[in-house]
Scaffold this motif. Structure first.
Motif, mmCIF file in Angstrom:
data_model
loop_
_atom_site.group_PDB
_atom_site.id
_atom_site.type_symbol
_atom_site.label_atom_id
_atom_site.label_comp_id
_atom_site.label_asym_id
_atom_site.label_seq_id
_atom_site.Cartn_x
_atom_site.Cartn_y
_atom_site.Cartn_z
ATOM 1 N N GLY A 54 0.778 -1.223 0.000
ATOM 2 C CA GLY A 54 0.000 0.000 0.000
ATOM 3 C C GLY A 54 0.808 1.271 0.000
ATOM 4 N N ARG A 55 0.589 2.039 1.041
ATOM 5 C CA ARG A 55 1.199 3.365 1.141
ATOM 6 C C ARG A 55 2.721 3.311 1.197
ATOM 7 N NH1 ARG A 55 -0.405 8.347 5.098
ATOM 8 N NH2 ARG A 55 0.909 9.823 4.014
ATOM 9 N N ALA A 56 3.270 2.363 1.910
ATOM 10 C CA ALA A 56 4.726 2.248 2.013
ATOM 11 C C ALA A 56 5.346 1.983 0.647
ATOM 12 C CB ALA A 56 5.111 1.145 2.996
ATOM 13 N N ALA A 57 4.712 1.150 -0.144
ATOM 14 C CA ALA A 57 5.218 0.857 -1.485
ATOM 15 C C ALA A 57 5.138 2.091 -2.365
ATOM 16 C CB ALA A 57 4.429 -0.289 -2.109
ATOM 17 N N GLN A 58 4.051 2.838 -2.244
ATOM 18 C CA GLN A 58 3.890 4.061 -3.025
ATOM 19 C C GLN A 58 4.940 5.099 -2.613
ATOM 20 O OE1 GLN A 58 0.104 5.995 -2.485
ATOM 21 N NE2 GLN A 58 0.445 7.423 -4.158
ATOM 22 N N GLN A 59 5.172 5.236 -1.328
ATOM 23 C CA GLN A 59 6.175 6.177 -0.847
ATOM 24 C C GLN A 59 7.570 5.775 -1.327
ATOM 25 O OE1 GLN A 59 5.367 6.112 3.367
ATOM 26 N NE2 GLN A 59 4.116 7.965 3.242
ATOM 27 N N GLN A 60 7.873 4.490 -1.294
ATOM 28 C CA GLN A 60 9.177 4.022 -1.759
ATOM 29 C C GLN A 60 9.347 4.305 -3.246
ATOM 30 O OE1 GLN A 60 11.764 2.901 0.203
ATOM 31 N NE2 GLN A 60 12.852 3.293 -1.701
ATOM 32 N N LYS A 61 8.281 4.133 -3.994
ATOM 33 C CA LYS A 61 8.327 4.418 -5.426
ATOM 34 C C LYS A 61 8.617 5.904 -5.662
ATOM 35 C CE LYS A 61 5.684 3.802 -9.672
ATOM 36 N NZ LYS A 61 4.453 3.302 -10.279
ATOM 37 N N GLN A 62 7.989 6.766 -4.870
ATOM 38 C CA GLN A 62 8.235 8.205 -4.987
ATOM 39 C C GLN A 62 9.679 8.535 -4.614
ATOM 40 O OE1 GLN A 62 5.065 9.554 -2.396
ATOM 41 N NE2 GLN A 62 3.898 10.338 -4.144
ATOM 42 N N ILE A 63 10.170 7.914 -3.562
ATOM 43 C CA ILE A 63 11.559 8.138 -3.138
ATOM 44 C C ILE A 63 12.522 7.702 -4.228
ATOM 45 C CG2 ILE A 63 13.353 7.346 -1.528
ATOM 46 C CD1 ILE A 63 11.098 7.295 0.624
ATOM 47 N N ASP A 64 12.286 6.535 -4.799
ATOM 48 C CA ASP A 64 13.139 6.042 -5.882
ATOM 49 C C ASP A 64 13.129 6.997 -7.068
ATOM 50 O OD1 ASP A 64 13.697 3.834 -4.303
ATOM 51 O OD2 ASP A 64 12.306 2.501 -5.373
ATOM 52 N N HIS A 65 11.961 7.512 -7.399
ATOM 53 C CA HIS A 65 11.832 8.455 -8.510
ATOM 54 C C HIS A 65 12.612 9.737 -8.219
ATOM 55 C CE1 HIS A 65 10.058 10.665 -11.842
ATOM 56 N NE2 HIS A 65 9.716 11.608 -10.982
ATOM 57 N N LEU A 66 12.459 10.260 -7.007
ATOM 58 C CA LEU A 66 13.178 11.483 -6.631
ATOM 59 C C LEU A 66 14.685 11.261 -6.620
ATOM 60 C CD1 LEU A 66 10.836 12.798 -3.812
ATOM 61 C CD2 LEU A 66 11.185 13.812 -6.076
ATOM 62 N N GLN A 67 15.119 10.110 -6.135
ATOM 63 C CA GLN A 67 16.548 9.810 -6.133
ATOM 64 C C GLN A 67 17.092 9.742 -7.555
ATOM 65 O OE1 GLN A 67 16.506 6.268 -3.664
ATOM 66 N NE2 GLN A 67 17.241 7.426 -1.883
ATOM 67 N N ALA A 68 16.328 9.174 -8.460
ATOM 68 C CA ALA A 68 16.741 9.120 -9.865
ATOM 69 C C ALA A 68 16.826 10.523 -10.448
ATOM 70 C CB ALA A 68 15.774 8.255 -10.669
ATOM 71 N N GLN A 69 15.871 11.379 -10.095
ATOM 72 C CA GLN A 69 15.913 12.763 -10.564
ATOM 73 C C GLN A 69 17.146 13.485 -10.032
ATOM 74 O OE1 GLN A 69 12.003 14.270 -9.348
ATOM 75 N NE2 GLN A 69 11.623 14.713 -11.516
ATOM 76 N N VAL A 70 17.458 13.280 -8.773
ATOM 77 C CA VAL A 70 18.632 13.926 -8.176
ATOM 78 C C VAL A 70 19.899 13.457 -8.879
ATOM 79 C CG1 VAL A 70 20.056 14.073 -6.085
ATOM 80 C CG2 VAL A 70 17.578 14.384 -5.939
ATOM 81 N N ARG A 71 20.002 12.152 -9.138
ATOM 82 C CA ARG A 71 21.172 11.637 -9.851
ATOM 83 C C ARG A 71 21.293 12.286 -11.233
ATOM 84 N NH1 ARG A 71 19.479 6.892 -7.386
ATOM 85 N NH2 ARG A 71 18.410 6.187 -9.272
ATOM 86 N N GLY A 72 20.172 12.430 -11.926
ATOM 87 C CA GLY A 72 20.180 13.073 -13.234
ATOM 88 C C GLY A 72 20.602 14.522 -13.153
#
Length: 91
Positions: A3-21
């Motif tokens: 649920g929510r934890a998976a969605q939050q982790q997905k958002q974190i992963d996306h933000l981390q990828a953006q930061v790396r870019g």
């Protein structure tokens, strides 16, 4: 994760990828501008350590909680980071 934890982790992963870019882009632009690694590191350190004037004023007035709240609003820092930053100023 569910649920929510998976969605939050997905958002974190996306933000981390953006930061790396963005970090890669900054490195590329710095190289094109002739900014060396040492200077780039200094610029990064300086920009990440600025405390908004309003925070300084609130701390000077003894309004620590409000100062931390304002710092978080200005920087997007988490509560722990904001408190650690406040403690650095005190030290």
């Amino acid at each position: 994760m569910f649920g929510r934890a998976a969605q939050q982790q997905k958002q974190i992963d996306h933000l981390q990828a953006q930061v790396r870019g963005l970090e890669a882009l900054v490195g590329e632009l710095a190289g094109r501008a002739g900014v060396g690694e040492a200077e780039l590191r200094q610029l990064r350190d300086r920009s990440g350590r600025q405390i908004p004037a309003e925070c300084r004023r609130l701390v000077d007035e003894g309004r620590t909680i409000e100062a931390i709240k304002v710092y978080r609003e200005h920087t997007g820092a988490g509560l722990k980071d904001a408190i650690d930053r406040y403690r650095e100023r005190e030290g």
